[in-house]
Write an enzyme that holds these catalytic residues in place. Structure first.
Site, PDB file in Angstrom:
ATOM      1  CG  PHE A  91       1.475 -14.472  -8.977  1.00  0.00           C
ATOM      2  CD1 PHE A  91       1.888 -14.831  -7.880  1.00  0.00           C
ATOM      3  CD2 PHE A  91       0.620 -15.062  -9.422  1.00  0.00           C
ATOM      4  CE1 PHE A  91       1.637 -16.251  -7.503  1.00  0.00           C
ATOM      5  CE2 PHE A  91       0.002 -16.190  -9.133  1.00  0.00           C
ATOM      6  CZ  PHE A  91       0.574 -16.797  -7.908  1.00  0.00           C
TER       7      PHE A  91
ATOM      8  CG  ASP B 238       1.093 -14.954 -17.275  1.00  0.00           C
ATOM      9  OD1 ASP B 238      -0.223 -15.436 -17.316  1.00  0.00           O
ATOM     10  OD2 ASP B 238       1.786 -15.245 -16.144  1.00  0.00           O
TER      11      ASP B 238
ATOM     12  CE  LYS C 181      -5.073 -17.712 -12.337  1.00  0.00           C
ATOM     13  NZ  LYS C 181      -5.183 -18.665 -11.285  1.00  0.00           N
TER      14      LYS C 181
END
Length: 407
Positions: free
Chosen positions: A148, A233, A262
């Site tokens: 994801f 990531d 984030k």
């Protein structure tokens, strides 16, 4: 009586209004948050909830952390946006601090995590053509099953989640998928067109899936040997969540490209970036990539404070220490309503016994007890408490989970 009834129905009305006037691209739990501080949120009807999701790690430092709020307030009074047409006085300091935290030369700030992933893809391809010598338009990037990385059309094109992928094609070519955690399959997939391996060191949306010990080291060795970039990531896994600054640190691995987001925005403003050395990021020239809000003054001020907080190591140590409490409590639930758990720092994937209910049903039951968490993929739920949570509050939240699953 009427006023009291109206007050108690405030949340119901807000949910109905949201349902009527917004696109249904999310299926949120039926709670309407109005205020939050630390690890606690309060809804419009005055009910308090322990936040065990932390905005998918965007709130690693909790809600309204005083240092981050102060940095944002101070910058709001001075300058919020210039665009990259000009240089502002927060930009160089932020980029230098983040580069130093990562041990890299250059920083390219963006806004969202998906935007950072797209940036890494473009940079890897450009590097492949200009440095590695891959023939034009033939570059390939190896990705992992269960990944994801965001929801842009390029990214969902190499997702194997039908909800993310179906109905959004045609998709960009140039991606080769191998099983996550399978080093032999990854090595076999590398060929002369491969410019990068793009993986999550821990798969968050997949249910906090931790690869086998040695996998990340093997990826690093294969990339070095084959002249391929390793793009990690770390958008969810990085910046203290796993008890280290980066999840790659658990195996002593340094990727060629860090992809961050984030928590970099402190839960206040969207901030993302890719960080790499000059021989990689130096392939970009003016006009080849950009973002109007990327690296804006407010983002840089908050992001710089985040980096300074991480540089102390305090949050990483706290995540590691409380992570042992989380692991101990969750492992005790295995065989008692829980099939399996995966824990790394203050991050856990919990496979609920289907006889107990779906992940959604468990999260709804937790909400009724004053705890907020999120399900993923059927009967799996994720816990990602803010790193500022107290041991007592964490224990209480886990007590509620134990009651829900019937331990």
């Amino acid at each position: 009586m009427t006023a009291s009834l109206t007050e108690k129905q405030h949340g119901v009305r807000e949910l109905a209004r949201a349902e009527e006037r917004t696109a249904h691209n999310y299926h949120p739990l039926p709670v309407v948050v109005a205020h939050a501080e630390g690890a606690w949120m309060t809804d419009v009807d005055g009910r308090r909830f322990l936040d065990l999701l932390a905005g998918y790690s965007a709130l690693n430092f909790g809600h309204s952390h005083p240092a981050l709020v102060a940095a944002a307030h101070a910058q709001l009074d001075k300058l919020t946006l210039t665009s990259r047409a000009f240089v502002h006085d927060q930009f160089a300091d932020f980029c230098a601090a983040l580069g130093d935290l990562c041990g890299k030369d250059l920083v390219l700030p963006m806004n969202t995590g998906a935007e950072a992933v797209e940036t890494a893809i473009k940079v890897a391809r450009k590097w492949g053509y200009e440095v590695k010598g891959v023939p034009a338009d033939q570059a390939t990037i190896i990705v992992a099953s269960g990944n994801f990385h965001g929801r842009t059309t390029t990214i969902v094109g190499f997702s194997d989640d039908p909800d993310a992928r179906d109905g959004f094609g045609p998709f960009s070519p140039g991606f080769v998928t191998v099983p996550y955690g399978d080093l032999e399959a990854l090595e076999a997939a590398i060929d002369a067109t491969t410019v990068a391996v793009l993986i999550e060191p821990i798969q968050g949306e997949g249910g906090v899936v931790i690869p086998p010990e040695g996998y990340l080291r093997g990826v690093r060795e294969a990339c070095t040997r084959e002249n391929v970039l390793f793009a990690a990531d770390e958008i969810q896994a990085g910046l203290g969540r796993t008890g280290r600054t980066f999840a790659c640190d658990h195996e002593g691995v340094v990727p060629d490209i860090y992809i961050l987001g984030k928590a970099l925005g402190g839960g206040i403003v969207p901030v993302s970036a890719i960080v790499a050395d000059r021989d990689i990021l130096g392939v970009l020239k003016p006009g080849q990539h950009g973002s109007t809000f990327g690296g804006n003054p407010l983002a840089c001020a908050v992001g710089h404070e985040v980096v300074d907080m991480l540089a102390t190591g305090d949050f990483q140590r706290r995540a590691e220490e409380l992570g042992e409490l989380l692991r101990t409590r969750l492992e005790a639930m295995v065989g008692h309503g829980v099939l399996a758990v995966r824990v790394r720092g203050l991050w856990a994937g919990i496979d609920i016994d289907p006889s107990v209910g779906t992940g959604r049903q468990v999260c709804e039951a937790l909400m009724a007890r004053g705890v907020l968490a999120k399900d993923t993929h059927g009967s799996t739920i994720r816990l990602a408490p803010p790193l500022v949570i107290s041991a007592e509050d964490l224990e209480w939240g886990l007590d509620q989970l134990a009651e829900v699953v019937g331990t």
